[in-house]
Design a protein around this motif. Structure first.
Motif, mmCIF file in Angstrom:
data_model
loop_
_atom_site.group_PDB
_atom_site.id
_atom_site.type_symbol
_atom_site.label_atom_id
_atom_site.label_comp_id
_atom_site.label_asym_id
_atom_site.label_seq_id
_atom_site.Cartn_x
_atom_site.Cartn_y
_atom_site.Cartn_z
ATOM 1 N N ILE A 16 0.848 -1.185 0.000
ATOM 2 C CA ILE A 16 0.000 0.000 0.000
ATOM 3 C C ILE A 16 0.893 1.247 0.000
ATOM 4 C CG2 ILE A 16 -1.762 1.273 1.281
ATOM 5 C CD1 ILE A 16 -2.585 -1.540 2.443
ATOM 6 N N PRO A 17 0.754 2.104 -1.008
ATOM 7 C CA PRO A 17 1.600 3.294 -1.088
ATOM 8 C C PRO A 17 1.320 4.272 0.056
ATOM 9 C CG PRO A 17 0.406 2.936 -3.150
ATOM 10 C CD PRO A 17 -0.151 1.993 -2.142
ATOM 11 N N VAL A 18 2.393 4.677 0.725
ATOM 12 C CA VAL A 18 2.308 5.654 1.810
ATOM 13 C C VAL A 18 3.405 6.681 1.580
ATOM 14 C CG1 VAL A 18 2.544 5.990 4.316
ATOM 15 C CG2 VAL A 18 1.414 3.945 3.442
ATOM 16 N N SER A 19 3.108 7.938 1.893
ATOM 17 C CA SER A 19 4.132 8.966 1.737
ATOM 18 C C SER A 19 4.235 9.825 2.994
ATOM 19 C CB SER A 19 3.848 9.844 0.524
ATOM 20 O OG SER A 19 2.652 10.566 0.700
ATOM 21 N N TYR A 20 5.409 10.400 3.148
ATOM 22 C CA TYR A 20 5.700 11.334 4.234
ATOM 23 C C TYR A 20 6.405 12.528 3.605
ATOM 24 C CZ TYR A 20 8.043 13.390 8.266
ATOM 25 O OH TYR A 20 8.499 14.267 9.226
ATOM 26 N N ASN A 21 5.802 13.697 3.707
ATOM 27 C CA ASN A 21 6.342 14.911 3.083
ATOM 28 C C ASN A 21 6.637 14.708 1.596
ATOM 29 O OD1 ASN A 21 6.177 16.403 5.438
ATOM 30 N ND2 ASN A 21 8.281 16.004 6.032
ATOM 31 N N GLY A 22 5.738 13.998 0.908
ATOM 32 C CA GLY A 22 5.876 13.801 -0.521
ATOM 33 C C GLY A 22 6.848 12.710 -0.935
ATOM 34 N N VAL A 23 7.450 12.016 0.029
ATOM 35 C CA VAL A 23 8.409 10.952 -0.261
ATOM 36 C C VAL A 23 7.755 9.609 0.049
ATOM 37 C CG1 VAL A 23 10.650 9.969 0.372
ATOM 38 C CG2 VAL A 23 10.352 12.451 0.302
ATOM 39 N N SER A 24 7.867 8.654 -0.867
ATOM 40 C CA SER A 24 7.316 7.319 -0.633
ATOM 41 C C SER A 24 8.111 6.634 0.474
ATOM 42 C CB SER A 24 7.401 6.478 -1.911
ATOM 43 O OG SER A 24 6.528 6.997 -2.881
ATOM 44 N N TRP A 26 8.160 3.280 3.592
ATOM 45 C CA TRP A 26 7.709 1.973 4.038
ATOM 46 C C TRP A 26 7.560 2.056 5.547
ATOM 47 C CZ3 TRP A 26 5.989 -2.164 1.523
ATOM 48 C CH2 TRP A 26 5.871 -3.348 2.208
ATOM 49 N N ILE A 27 6.405 1.659 6.074
ATOM 50 C CA ILE A 27 6.181 1.690 7.515
ATOM 51 C C ILE A 27 6.749 0.408 8.117
ATOM 52 C CG2 ILE A 27 4.488 1.832 9.370
ATOM 53 C CD1 ILE A 27 2.548 3.103 7.306
ATOM 54 N N GLU A 28 7.641 0.544 9.074
ATOM 55 C CA GLU A 28 8.238 -0.618 9.731
ATOM 56 C C GLU A 28 7.469 -1.014 10.986
ATOM 57 O OE1 GLU A 28 12.390 -0.170 10.371
ATOM 58 O OE2 GLU A 28 12.780 0.301 8.279
ATOM 59 N N SER A 29 7.042 -0.012 11.745
ATOM 60 C CA SER A 29 6.322 -0.289 12.994
ATOM 61 C C SER A 29 5.613 0.976 13.441
ATOM 62 C CB SER A 29 7.285 -0.757 14.087
ATOM 63 O OG SER A 29 8.206 0.263 14.400
ATOM 64 N N CYS A 30 4.727 0.814 14.439
ATOM 65 C CA CYS A 30 4.072 1.989 15.004
ATOM 66 C C CYS A 30 3.915 1.813 16.505
ATOM 67 C CB CYS A 30 2.739 2.277 14.345
ATOM 68 S SG CYS A 30 1.376 1.225 14.840
ATOM 69 N N ASP A 31 3.954 2.927 17.195
ATOM 70 C CA ASP A 31 3.742 2.965 18.633
ATOM 71 C C ASP A 31 2.398 3.648 18.843
ATOM 72 O OD1 ASP A 31 3.602 3.581 21.331
ATOM 73 O OD2 ASP A 31 5.704 4.144 21.487
ATOM 74 N N VAL A 36 3.446 7.433 16.927
ATOM 75 C CA VAL A 36 4.652 7.608 16.131
ATOM 76 C C VAL A 36 4.905 6.324 15.351
ATOM 77 C CG1 VAL A 36 7.166 7.870 16.304
ATOM 78 C CG2 VAL A 36 5.673 9.279 17.711
ATOM 79 N N ALA A 37 5.357 6.471 14.118
ATOM 80 C CA ALA A 37 5.693 5.321 13.287
ATOM 81 C C ALA A 37 7.165 5.374 12.910
ATOM 82 C CB ALA A 37 4.847 5.315 12.018
ATOM 83 N N GLN A 38 7.765 4.190 12.796
ATOM 84 C CA GLN A 38 9.122 4.065 12.268
ATOM 85 C C GLN A 38 8.965 3.833 10.775
ATOM 86 O OE1 GLN A 38 11.869 4.794 14.002
ATOM 87 N NE2 GLN A 38 12.587 2.862 14.814
ATOM 88 N N VAL A 39 9.577 4.676 9.960
ATOM 89 C CA VAL A 39 9.478 4.536 8.507
ATOM 90 C C VAL A 39 10.858 4.694 7.878
ATOM 91 C CG1 VAL A 39 7.123 5.478 8.482
ATOM 92 C CG2 VAL A 39 9.043 6.989 8.025
ATOM 93 N N HIS A 40 10.975 4.204 6.647
ATOM 94 C CA HIS A 40 12.168 4.502 5.863
ATOM 95 C C HIS A 40 11.775 4.819 4.430
ATOM 96 C CE1 HIS A 40 12.043 0.050 5.036
ATOM 97 N NE2 HIS A 40 12.294 0.483 3.822
#
Length: 58
Positions: A16-24, A26-31, A36-40
């Motif tokens: 599922i495509p997700v973006s943060y500040n216009g950058v694609s 990948w969500i690794e985990s969430c608290d 808060v989510a860990q993304v790269h």
């Protein structure tokens, strides 16, 4: 985005495509407690960052 949706995306077998500040990203985990989510960045999987879940967009 909200915590419930992030958890759905994490448990989904689909890509599922997700973006943060216009950058694609990948969500690794969430608290759930801190929302808060860990993304790269998809192009840089070795550098993870913590972001507020409300800043993620589908």
């Amino acid at each position: 985005m909200d915590v419930k949706r992030v958890k759905q995306i994490l448990s989904s077998p689909a890509n599922i495509p997700v973006s943060y500040n216009g950058v694609s990203v990948w969500i690794e985990s969430c608290d759930e407690e801190s929302a808060v989510a860990q993304v790269h960045d998809i192009t840089n999987p070795h550098e993870t960052v913590q972001v507020n879940i409300s800043e993620l967009q589908e």
